[in-house]
Design a protein around this motif. Structure first.
Motif, mmCIF file in Angstrom:
data_model
loop_
_atom_site.group_PDB
_atom_site.id
_atom_site.type_symbol
_atom_site.label_atom_id
_atom_site.label_comp_id
_atom_site.label_asym_id
_atom_site.label_seq_id
_atom_site.Cartn_x
_atom_site.Cartn_y
_atom_site.Cartn_z
ATOM 1 N N SER A 78 46.017 45.908 30.568
ATOM 2 C CA SER A 78 45.631 45.906 31.918
ATOM 3 C C SER A 78 45.264 44.446 32.355
ATOM 4 N N LYS A 79 45.763 44.214 33.489
ATOM 5 C CA LYS A 79 45.612 43.096 34.307
ATOM 6 C C LYS A 79 44.319 42.974 35.265
ATOM 7 N N ASN A 80 43.656 44.050 35.222
ATOM 8 C CA ASN A 80 42.389 44.227 36.111
ATOM 9 C C ASN A 80 41.351 43.558 35.535
ATOM 10 N N GLY A 81 40.430 43.025 36.675
ATOM 11 C CA GLY A 81 39.180 42.517 35.829
ATOM 12 C C GLY A 81 38.821 41.310 36.608
ATOM 13 N N GLY A 82 37.436 40.913 36.354
ATOM 14 C CA GLY A 82 36.879 39.510 37.103
ATOM 15 C C GLY A 82 37.497 38.270 36.570
ATOM 16 N N PHE A 83 37.369 37.126 36.734
ATOM 17 C CA PHE A 83 37.739 35.961 36.368
ATOM 18 C C PHE A 83 37.061 34.704 36.969
ATOM 19 N N ILE A 84 37.002 33.706 36.393
ATOM 20 C CA ILE A 84 36.106 32.513 36.595
ATOM 21 C C ILE A 84 36.922 31.358 36.011
ATOM 22 N N GLY A 85 36.929 30.089 36.859
ATOM 23 C CA GLY A 85 37.719 29.097 36.453
ATOM 24 C C GLY A 85 37.339 27.826 37.019
ATOM 25 N N VAL A 86 38.363 26.793 37.313
ATOM 26 C CA VAL A 86 38.362 25.621 37.973
ATOM 27 C C VAL A 86 39.497 25.394 38.918
ATOM 28 N N GLU A 87 39.251 24.831 39.850
ATOM 29 C CA GLU A 87 40.155 24.840 41.212
ATOM 30 C C GLU A 87 40.038 23.301 41.590
ATOM 31 N N GLY A 88 41.418 22.714 41.806
ATOM 32 C CA GLY A 88 41.431 21.540 42.595
ATOM 33 C C GLY A 88 42.397 21.470 43.608
ATOM 34 N N VAL A 89 42.157 20.644 44.782
ATOM 35 C CA VAL A 89 42.910 20.854 46.152
ATOM 36 C C VAL A 89 43.203 19.726 46.510
ATOM 37 N N LEU A 90 44.518 19.370 46.959
ATOM 38 C CA LEU A 90 44.774 18.126 47.554
ATOM 39 C C LEU A 90 44.870 18.105 48.858
ATOM 40 N N GLY A 91 44.401 17.449 49.637
ATOM 41 C CA GLY A 91 44.296 17.516 51.296
ATOM 42 C C GLY A 91 44.207 16.290 51.846
ATOM 43 N N GLY A 92 43.882 16.199 53.239
ATOM 44 C CA GLY A 92 43.629 15.192 53.976
ATOM 45 C C GLY A 92 42.745 15.339 54.841
ATOM 46 N N ASP A 93 41.792 14.165 55.384
ATOM 47 C CA ASP A 93 40.981 14.089 56.383
ATOM 48 C C ASP A 93 41.412 12.890 57.600
ATOM 49 N N THR A 94 41.168 13.494 58.826
ATOM 50 C CA THR A 94 41.652 12.652 59.638
ATOM 51 C C THR A 94 40.212 12.299 60.653
#
Length: 309
Positions: A78-94
């Motif tokens: 089964s692919k159901n269930g909770g998960f936890i991990g790390v995330e990175g985001v590339l963006g920009g500020d003006t």
């Protein structure tokens, strides 16, 4: 003589009858032994069949794990269930820094504004991500995923170079903030490829993020260093991307349409704690100078890794 011949014949007949009876007894005994052997053979065949059935039942039972707390069966695939991990985001500020002058002369007020500078930076945010996903049906190809993220980042410092509109001086320096970002996404999942432990799919959804830019600092030449008030802004964004699973290990690569529904955060900062008053030949002039920092955050490429439990 006849009597002897008759006796011999009778004896021969009796012997033949005895031999025939013995042969019949042996035949019956052999038939019973054959039947017994056949029954034993059938018994062994039945025992083998029962062993095969029991083995299949055992294998089938091993494919289901009993949850002692809920009393429900859980499929290990089964692919159901909770998960936890790390995330990175590339963006920009003006960032925009707008200079305001408000003059009050002889009871009349005149306001003027000048944009001192506009600067943009590439930013990178990193933090935690967690949530829950649920797939529908026995094929488990379509599902819903809800996740939340919390992170901070780098690249939120801007170099400025401008001309002071009041005194005409060249102004150089920097403005910096520390970002704290919290948000959540709701995504639809479609797994178009499943091969053993490998799963590849598409995810489409919407997200919301609240950003707090804190511990602001302004360092400007010819002026004292200044602490800046925090800036807050909200943003809503659509997201589309791919996900890949290998067993319980999950990877996502997504594109956020940053800035489409972003709110421009701003903060008014006053140069003068008290108005500046000057006496002219025919009237008095009161002047207040201030500037406003406006900030637009835009996030684009997102990548994360999570473990599903």
């Amino acid at each position: 003589m006849k009597i002897m011949m008759s006796a011999l014949v009778a004896t021969a007949l009796l012997g033949s009858i005895a031999i025939a009876d013995e042969i019949d007894d042996q035949i019956q005994r052999l038939e019973k032994e054959n039947k017994l052997l056949e029954l034993q053979k059938k018994k062994k065949e039945l025992e083998k069949q029962n062993q095969m059935v029991n083995k299949n039942n055992t294998d089938g039972n091993n494919s289901l794990t009993i949850d002692s707390k809920s009393g429900k069966t859980k499929n290990p695939n089964s692919k159901n269930g909770g998960f936890i991990g790390v995330e990175g985001v590339l963006g920009g500020d003006t960032i925009n820094d707008t200079y305001y002058i408000q003059d009050t002369c002889d009871g009349r007020t005149q306001c003027s504004s000048t944009i001192l500078f506009t600067a943009s930076n590439t930013t990178f945010d990193l933090g935690l991500v967690g949530g829950y996903q649920h797939y529908f049906g026995s094929s488990q190809r379509h599902g819903i995923k809800v996740s939340a993220h919390l992170y901070s980042g780098f690249g939120n410092s801007w170099q400025l170079s401008a001309v002071d509109p009041l005194f005409g001086d060249n102004v150089t320096g920097s403005i910096s903030y520390i970002p704290i970002k919290f948000g959540f996404d709701v995504k639809y999942l479609w797994d178009f490829m499943q091969r053993g432990k490998h799963t590849l799919g598409l995810n489409v959804g919407l997200g919301y993020e609240f950003d707090a830019y804190v511990n602001g600092k302004s360092t400007v030449s010819n002026y004292d260093d200044e602490k800046l008030d925090s800036i807050f802004l909200n943003s809503f964004y659509p997201v589309i991307g791919l996900h890949y699973y290998y067993g319980h290990h999950q990877f996502e690569l997504m594109y956020r349409f940053g800035g489409i529904f972003s709110e421009l955060g701003s903060k008014q900062v006053y140069y003068d704690s008290e108005p500046i008053t000057a006496v002219l030949s025919d009237a008095s002039l009161t002047s207040v100078t201030s500037y406003k920092i406006s900030l637009l955050n835009q996030s684009y490429l997102t990548i994360n890794y999570a473990y599903r439990f």
